[in-house]
Design an enzyme around this catalytic site. Sequence first.
Site, short mmCIF file in Angstrom:
data_model
loop_
_atom_site.label_atom_id
_atom_site.label_comp_id
_atom_site.label_asym_id
_atom_site.label_seq_id
_atom_site.Cartn_x
_atom_site.Cartn_y
_atom_site.Cartn_z
N THR A 1 -30.80 10.70 -30.17
CA THR A 1 -32.05 10.56 -30.93
C THR A 1 -31.83 9.96 -32.32
O THR A 1 -30.76 10.16 -32.93
CB THR A 1 -32.70 11.96 -31.08
OG1 THR A 1 -33.73 11.89 -32.06
CG2 THR A 1 -31.70 13.02 -31.54
N ASP A 2 -32.86 9.31 -32.83
CA ASP A 2 -32.78 8.78 -34.21
C ASP A 2 -32.75 9.90 -35.24
O ASP A 2 -32.42 9.67 -36.40
CB ASP A 2 -33.94 7.81 -34.48
CG ASP A 2 -35.32 8.43 -34.42
OD1 ASP A 2 -35.44 9.63 -34.07
OD2 ASP A 2 -36.30 7.72 -34.74
N GLU A 3 -33.09 11.12 -34.82
CA GLU A 3 -33.11 12.24 -35.78
C GLU A 3 -31.72 12.54 -36.33
O GLU A 3 -31.60 13.18 -37.37
CB GLU A 3 -33.67 13.51 -35.13
CG GLU A 3 -35.12 13.35 -34.75
CD GLU A 3 -35.89 14.65 -34.73
OE1 GLU A 3 -35.37 15.68 -35.19
OE2 GLU A 3 -37.03 14.62 -34.26
N TYR B 1 -32.14 21.39 -34.12
CA TYR B 1 -32.19 20.45 -33.00
C TYR B 1 -31.37 19.20 -33.32
O TYR B 1 -30.48 18.81 -32.55
CB TYR B 1 -33.65 20.06 -32.69
CG TYR B 1 -33.74 18.81 -31.84
CD1 TYR B 1 -33.40 18.84 -30.49
CD2 TYR B 1 -34.12 17.58 -32.40
CE1 TYR B 1 -33.45 17.67 -29.71
CE2 TYR B 1 -34.17 16.43 -31.63
CZ TYR B 1 -33.84 16.49 -30.30
OH TYR B 1 -33.87 15.34 -29.53
N LYS C 1 -27.81 17.73 -31.67
CA LYS C 1 -27.67 16.41 -31.04
C LYS C 1 -26.57 15.61 -31.75
O LYS C 1 -25.79 14.91 -31.09
CB LYS C 1 -29.00 15.65 -31.09
CG LYS C 1 -30.13 16.25 -30.28
CD LYS C 1 -29.90 16.27 -28.78
CE LYS C 1 -29.99 14.91 -28.13
NZ LYS C 1 -29.94 15.00 -26.63
#
Length: 339
Positions: free
Chosen positions: A124-126, A149, A153
């Site tokens: 994810t870009d997060e 979260y 990741k």
Amino acid sequence: MNVLVTGGAGFIGSAFVRMLIAETDWRVINFDKLTYAGNLENLAAVAEGPRYRFIHADICDEAAVAAAIGEESPDAIVHFAAESHVDRSILSPEPVIHTNFRGTFVLLEAARRAKIARFLQVSTDEVYGSLEQPLEATEDFPLNPSSPYSASKAGADLLARSYFTTYRLPVVITRASNNYGPYQFPEKLIPLMITNALEDRRLPVYGDGMQVRDWLYVSDHCRGILAALRGGRDGEIYNIGGNRSLPNLIVVRQVLALTGKTEALIEYVTDRPGHDRRYALSSDKLTAETGWAPLMDFENGLAHTIAWYENHRDWVERVRSGEYRTYYEQNYGTRSLAH
Ligand code: NAD
Ligand code: DAU
């Protein structure tokens, strides 16, 4: 090709499984624990086919993972399975860390032992954290996750990379921006706003609603993953963005306009703790190496998504059963009005 897909009963995983069955002649093994987010209804169109198998199991269960790999000898593992919701990770981080980090470790170990020819880690870009305007994260950008979260990741990405560096496991990592489209669990912004608006319920906007996300239609994400699976280089990371950055409030207003509702439904509520202000990605690397580009524009994608939710009220009712109501009360019941 024999492909083991983890988390294939979720939102993006099920779109990926449906795409593989429709567009390739590959055999697809869906390995999924069926948490609150996993739903076999999403796979009704492919479930009876001879090229599809479902295994109901947990990626943290070493024996179950080893058995699946032993029985099926997959050429590739595409790893979607995760606890995917930031708000839930804030309320209860333990299952998020367990599945997203430990579960990825179990899969990597099994893949290493079985000498799997490709391990694609769906990320994810997060992991890049919040970016100031006008920055766009490229794949070598520093990791700066904010929530349990996104930290889980980022940890899983680093572990996957270490398996390439140390053991030469052919790992590829993709990092996508915010997905939307049919079959998304109505805890995420767009399906939550659509389903609430359709029922004249309040639309809870966190803080001032000016946080920016880059919206990617789910089939464009799946095409990007397939492009990276086929054409990505071992050990490399590929960003997959929608090229459509919008403040949340604009998205919410578009939902209201397309559902024929008024802005009176908007309710500004207490912000998410540690809320990232802005995500932005460059997908130039994937485009340059594979020719991939997003095809769906946001207005059409949103209209199509709203039509899907309007036509699938039974699906919505079923997934919003008891567990969802408990979560909704936990996440929103304690949020006060911000204005
Ligand atoms: P989702 O929550 O809709 O689905 C997750 C799936 O994983 C469910 O089917 C669930 O049953 C399964 N699962 C959860 N824990 C498991 C376990 N321990 N063992 C086996 N299966 C398990 O998630 P999603 O939105 O489809 O996201 C899929 C992946 O894509 C995740 O890895 C997520 O981090 C990543 N991602 C999501 C987005 C997005 O906008 N939704 C964007 C970028 C990346
Ligand atoms: O960026 C990719 C990520 O996008 C994925 O890795 C995650 O799995 C996925 O859940 C998503 O994370 P976000 O936190 O960005 O998505 P969410 O839909 O939860 O929220 C989007 C934005 O909308 C965010 O700024 C928070 C805000 N929001 C969300 C909800 C659920 C609200 O204002 N109100 C809400 O009720």
